[in-house]
Design a protein around this motif. Structure first.
Motif, PDB file in Angstrom:
ATOM      1  N   GLU A 133      10.929  -3.967  -7.735  1.00 18.12           N
ATOM      2  CA  GLU A 133      11.917  -3.055  -8.317  1.00 18.12           C
ATOM      3  C   GLU A 133      11.212  -1.802  -8.857  1.00 18.12           C
ATOM      4  OE1 GLU A 133      14.816  -5.445 -10.396  1.00 18.12           O
ATOM      5  OE2 GLU A 133      14.813  -3.845 -11.922  1.00 18.12           O
ATOM      6  N   LYS A 134      10.165  -2.025  -9.632  1.00 17.68           N
ATOM      7  CA  LYS A 134       9.407  -0.866 -10.136  1.00 17.68           C
ATOM      8  C   LYS A 134       8.707  -0.133  -8.990  1.00 17.68           C
ATOM      9  CE  LYS A 134       9.086  -2.356 -14.849  1.00 17.68           C
ATOM     10  NZ  LYS A 134       8.345  -2.640 -16.079  1.00 17.68           N
ATOM     11  N   ALA A 135       8.196  -0.899  -8.041  1.00 13.42           N
ATOM     12  CA  ALA A 135       7.485  -0.277  -6.915  1.00 13.42           C
ATOM     13  C   ALA A 135       8.402   0.648  -6.112  1.00 13.42           C
ATOM     14  CB  ALA A 135       6.890  -1.343  -6.004  1.00 13.42           C
ATOM     15  N   SER A 136       9.710   0.343  -6.123  1.00 13.93           N
ATOM     16  CA  SER A 136      10.635   1.194  -5.360  1.00 13.93           C
ATOM     17  C   SER A 136      10.781   2.576  -5.998  1.00 13.93           C
ATOM     18  CB  SER A 136      12.012   0.523  -5.226  1.00 13.93           C
ATOM     19  OG  SER A 136      12.718   0.581  -6.451  1.00 13.93           O
ATOM     20  N   LEU A 137      10.276   2.728  -7.221  1.00 16.75           N
ATOM     21  CA  LEU A 137      10.320   4.048  -7.868  1.00 16.75           C
ATOM     22  C   LEU A 137       9.229   4.988  -7.355  1.00 16.75           C
ATOM     23  CD1 LEU A 137      11.007   3.003 -11.586  1.00 16.75           C
ATOM     24  CD2 LEU A 137      12.608   4.092  -9.997  1.00 16.75           C
ATOM     25  N   ALA A 138       8.328   4.477  -6.538  1.00 14.49           N
ATOM     26  CA  ALA A 138       7.201   5.313  -6.097  1.00 14.49           C
ATOM     27  C   ALA A 138       7.689   6.617  -5.462  1.00 14.49           C
ATOM     28  CB  ALA A 138       6.327   4.545  -5.107  1.00 14.49           C
ATOM     29  N   GLU A 139       8.746   6.519  -4.665  1.00 11.45           N
ATOM     30  CA  GLU A 139       9.197   7.722  -3.963  1.00 11.45           C
ATOM     31  C   GLU A 139       9.674   8.813  -4.933  1.00 11.45           C
ATOM     32  OE1 GLU A 139      11.275  10.570  -1.438  1.00 11.45           O
ATOM     33  OE2 GLU A 139      12.067   9.515  -3.177  1.00 11.45           O
ATOM     34  N   PRO A 140      10.665   8.552  -5.791  1.00 14.33           N
ATOM     35  CA  PRO A 140      11.072   9.639  -6.695  1.00 14.33           C
ATOM     36  C   PRO A 140       9.951  10.059  -7.647  1.00 14.33           C
ATOM     37  CG  PRO A 140      12.185   7.576  -7.274  1.00 14.33           C
ATOM     38  CD  PRO A 140      11.529   7.352  -5.945  1.00 14.33           C
ATOM     39  N   VAL A 141       9.139   9.115  -8.081  1.00 13.67           N
ATOM     40  CA  VAL A 141       8.063   9.505  -9.004  1.00 13.67           C
ATOM     41  C   VAL A 141       7.060  10.405  -8.289  1.00 13.67           C
ATOM     42  CG1 VAL A 141       6.190   8.676 -10.472  1.00 13.67           C
ATOM     43  CG2 VAL A 141       8.389   7.488 -10.489  1.00 13.67           C
ATOM     44  N   ALA A 142       6.821  10.134  -7.008  1.00 11.44           N
ATOM     45  CA  ALA A 142       5.877  10.966  -6.242  1.00 11.44           C
ATOM     46  C   ALA A 142       6.367  12.414  -6.123  1.00 11.44           C
ATOM     47  CB  ALA A 142       5.651  10.373  -4.854  1.00 11.44           C
ATOM     48  N   VAL A 143       7.686  12.602  -6.102  1.00 12.38           N
ATOM     49  CA  VAL A 143       8.234  13.968  -6.055  1.00 12.38           C
ATOM     50  C   VAL A 143       7.809  14.747  -7.302  1.00 12.38           C
ATOM     51  CG1 VAL A 143      10.358  15.342  -6.061  1.00 12.38           C
ATOM     52  CG2 VAL A 143      10.182  13.316  -4.588  1.00 12.38           C
ATOM     53  N   GLY A 144       7.931  14.090  -8.463  1.00 12.33           N
ATOM     54  CA  GLY A 144       7.503  14.746  -9.706  1.00 12.33           C
ATOM     55  C   GLY A 144       5.992  14.925  -9.750  1.00 12.33           C
ATOM     56  N   TRP A 145       5.260  13.878  -9.355  1.00 15.73           N
ATOM     57  CA  TRP A 145       3.789  13.925  -9.363  1.00 15.73           C
ATOM     58  C   TRP A 145       3.274  15.109  -8.539  1.00 15.73           C
ATOM     59  CZ3 TRP A 145       0.088  10.849 -11.766  1.00 15.73           C
ATOM     60  CH2 TRP A 145      -1.212  11.009 -11.323  1.00 15.73           C
ATOM     61  N   HIS A 146       3.829  15.254  -7.351  1.00 15.27           N
ATOM     62  CA  HIS A 146       3.421  16.336  -6.441  1.00 15.27           C
ATOM     63  C   HIS A 146       3.711  17.709  -7.057  1.00 15.27           C
ATOM     64  CE1 HIS A 146       3.086  18.636  -2.697  1.00 15.27           C
ATOM     65  NE2 HIS A 146       4.303  19.093  -2.897  1.00 15.27           N
ATOM     66  N   ALA A 147       4.908  17.869  -7.618  1.00 10.57           N
ATOM     67  CA  ALA A 147       5.270  19.162  -8.217  1.00 10.57           C
ATOM     68  C   ALA A 147       4.283  19.526  -9.323  1.00 10.57           C
ATOM     69  CB  ALA A 147       6.695  19.108  -8.770  1.00 10.57           C
ATOM     70  N   ILE A 148       3.978  18.569 -10.168  1.00  7.04           N
ATOM     71  CA  ILE A 148       3.072  18.852 -11.295  1.00  7.04           C
ATOM     72  C   ILE A 148       1.669  19.189 -10.777  1.00  7.04           C
ATOM     73  CG2 ILE A 148       2.068  17.937 -13.426  1.00  7.04           C
ATOM     74  CD1 ILE A 148       5.289  18.442 -13.175  1.00  7.04           C
ATOM     75  N   ARG A 149       1.230  18.479  -9.752  1.00  5.65           N
ATOM     76  CA  ARG A 149      -0.087  18.805  -9.176  1.00  5.65           C
ATOM     77  C   ARG A 149      -0.110  20.249  -8.685  1.00  5.65           C
ATOM     78  NH1 ARG A 149      -2.202  19.213  -4.210  1.00  5.65           N
ATOM     79  NH2 ARG A 149      -0.619  18.090  -3.035  1.00  5.65           N
ATOM     80  N   LEU A 150       0.940  20.661  -7.946  1.00  2.00           N
ATOM     81  CA  LEU A 150       0.994  22.046  -7.463  1.00  2.00           C
ATOM     82  C   LEU A 150       0.966  23.029  -8.635  1.00  2.00           C
ATOM     83  CD1 LEU A 150       3.608  22.204  -4.545  1.00  2.00           C
ATOM     84  CD2 LEU A 150       1.135  21.880  -4.419  1.00  2.00           C
ATOM     85  N   GLY A 151       1.706  22.710  -9.688  1.00  3.80           N
ATOM     86  CA  GLY A 151       1.771  23.620 -10.836  1.00  3.80           C
ATOM     87  C   GLY A 151       0.428  23.767 -11.517  1.00  3.80           C
ATOM     88  N   LEU A 152      -0.271  22.648 -11.716  1.00  2.96           N
ATOM     89  CA  LEU A 152      -1.575  22.712 -12.382  1.00  2.96           C
ATOM     90  C   LEU A 152      -2.594  23.413 -11.498  1.00  2.96           C
ATOM     91  CD1 LEU A 152      -1.613  19.202 -14.094  1.00  2.96           C
ATOM     92  CD2 LEU A 152      -1.243  21.437 -15.165  1.00  2.96           C
ATOM     93  N   GLU A 153      -2.511  23.210 -10.187  1.00  3.48           N
ATOM     94  CA  GLU A 153      -3.410  23.939  -9.283  1.00  3.48           C
ATOM     95  C   GLU A 153      -3.136  25.435  -9.370  1.00  3.48           C
ATOM     96  OE1 GLU A 153      -4.122  20.491  -5.876  1.00  3.48           O
ATOM     97  OE2 GLU A 153      -3.090  22.348  -5.334  1.00  3.48           O
ATOM     98  N   ASN A 154      -1.868  25.817  -9.439  1.00  2.00           N
ATOM     99  CA  ASN A 154      -1.534  27.236  -9.533  1.00  2.00           C
ATOM    100  C   ASN A 154      -2.088  27.844 -10.813  1.00  2.00           C
ATOM    101  OD1 ASN A 154       0.626  29.363 -10.727  1.00  2.00           O
ATOM    102  ND2 ASN A 154       0.329  29.648  -8.547  1.00  2.00           N
TER     103      ASN A 154
END
Lengths: 328, 328
Positions: A133-154
């Motif tokens: 059940e928690k593992a199924s959250l990987a997809e939506p959480v990855a959307v946020g993770w990716h956005a934050i990575r791009l922001g910090l790189e910028n």
């Protein structure tokens, strides 16, 4: 197998459909948990030309491999299927693959069903200590993770102490916990729905406020997880000179940007979409070792209650940012 | 001293005005060359609330220090005066200084005059081999240099082979030559004015085209040096997935952005304004050692012909991207 089929605007039916056909490098996954995404809701309302009925929706899934060499493996699914050879894939930006596919969009049916078929490279093993059940959250959480990575790189080495997240749905929550996990100390999340706001407890470093409570505040990073004219206007006003706006939401409209302020104050407006395969794996690792918190902001319902869940979400009467459907 | 004073909408008068008063750390510079900027034109047309008449415009200047310990030094002027202590200055983003000033905006009069007063830290020495006329281009060229630096930093290691520059004025030319100098191999500049287009020869690596000639092309980087709704729309359509739009122009409007494409294709829209002090010095170094080409895209007129020069620019009958006025 049983599947929840989107058959027309605001209509979902539990139907018997053929099991997925296994292509060469594909495995059959028995779905344990599958989340309802805002984009599923968008399709359900008839607003997504890319997802015409009839179609099995759902792309946030975890389960157990059935049959084959991986039989019994507990996995969470990266639903983006990319070519691995185009210039975007080679550059490590496989989310921009020119032939990208995602389950829940033809030619790939979705995971609101008992089974789905996926290539092995899209599967991430889930440790026994972590529920599917928690593992199924990987997809939506990855959307946020990716956005934050791009922001910090910028921002590079520039100040990234404070962040504003607009929207308290799953992507907003994912962005907030990803900000904390990636080292931003002071996170504010705004959500207009008081029911949702009162429900959210994301730890000591995340303040949850009503939109009108941030007037006059300035943040290093703003994450717009809604994507309407009004939220873009909020993002422009709330981001400090030299800061970054991450635009994740696909709400709609083309207005709201204060172009003059973005220019004179050098604010970056960065579109961000899904995640790379590496982001997905990094997100899983952070989820599994606890860096993303208890992941307890979900509500679970049986797949056969899926139509009702969509209807309740539509009415705004669900406090949890994420509904997870269980086919079993 | 003599100064060209903006006295009302579309009116400039050559007047006798008092010499600048020297503050503690300031030097008096006898102006040799001073360029006309699009923002001077904007003020001249009465469109800039920050520059009400009467005012001496002009901020792209080079000359010779008169009197004091630097007497006789040939210098080009960084017109941005920053505090050096605020968080932006400390972070090396001094162009975003919260109390930034620029000559040609009160309390600092501009350089369409025989003299201007500036702090020593705003002066860059010009080698004897470089004319003060070319040295006066440092300011507009630094605007392009800075934008390109931000764009390449945003792309990180990602592909940056091709670029589109929208607008063949001085900032467009500055962006094109800065792209080449910073390693982008294939640069296309679009300019609607055929007179200007025919005049431009920026070397073998810069193609100069009419706007309709780029339909269907995609670029890694797009630099919008105009900043109107139509040019932003062009920028959105012409930038590849994962690419970057640098928004330098202050034309106006708030529309033109294809928000959905920016989001789904992860295109960054980056506001860029002026330059840091380090960018200004880096630009001068690149100009002085020849990396920015022959810098021969100017036309020279006497300061007393300034009113006529503005009028001719307004009519679009000047082929050169930059008019330089000479007070002497």
């Amino acid at each position: 197998m049983k599947a929840l089929v989107y058959t027309g605007i605001e209509t979902l039916e539990l139907r018997d459909v053929p099991d997925p056909v296994l292509a060469d490098d594909h495995h059959l996954i028995r779905i344990d948990s599958v989340g309802i995404c805002g984009s599923d809701m968008h399709a359900y309302l008839g607003h997504d030309d890319r997802r015409p009925a009839p179609l099995i929706l759902g792309h946030e899934a975890a389960g157990t491999v059935q049959g084959g060499p991986l039989d019994g493996a507990r996995v969470t699914i990266n639903p983006l299927v990319t070519c691995g050879t185009c210039s975007a894939c080679v550059a490590g930006r496989d989310n921009l693959c020119s032939t990208r596919q995602i389950i829940s969009m033809m030619p790939r049916e979705g995971a609101f069903a008992q089974f789905v078929a996926m290539p092995e490279r899209n599967l991430v093993r889930v440790p026994d200590a972590v529920s599917l059940e928690k593992a199924s959250l990987a997809e939506p959480v990855a959307v946020g993770w990716h956005a934050i990575r791009l922001g910090l790189e910028n921002l590079g080495g520039d100040r990234a102490n404070s962040a504003l997240v607009i929207g308290g749905g799953a992507i907003g929550v994912a962005s907030a916990i990803s900000l904390i996990a990636q080292g931003v100390r002071d996170v504010t999340l705004v959500e207009p729905n008081a029911l949702r706001r009162d429900h959210l407890d994301l730890g000591a470093h995340v303040r949850v406020l009503a939109p009108e409570q941030i007037d006059g505040m300035l943040f290093d990073i703003t994450v717009d997880c809604v994507g309407y004219d009004a939220t873009r206007a909020t993002a422009c006003a709330a981001t400090r000179p030299g800061g970054v706006i991450l635009h994740v939401g696909l709400g709609g409209g083309t207005a709201g940007l204060d172009i003059r302020r973005l220019t004179l104050q050098e604010i970056s407006f960065i579109g961000t979409y899904t995640y790379t395969a590496q982001d997905f794996r990094d997100t899983c690792a952070a989820m599994f070792d606890g860096r993303l918190g208890p992941l307890d902001w979900t509500e679970t319902r049986p797949l056969k209650g899926g139509a009702r869940a969509f209807s309740d979400l539509r009415k705004g009467v669900i406090a949890a940012p994420k509904i997870i459907l269980k086919p079993a």
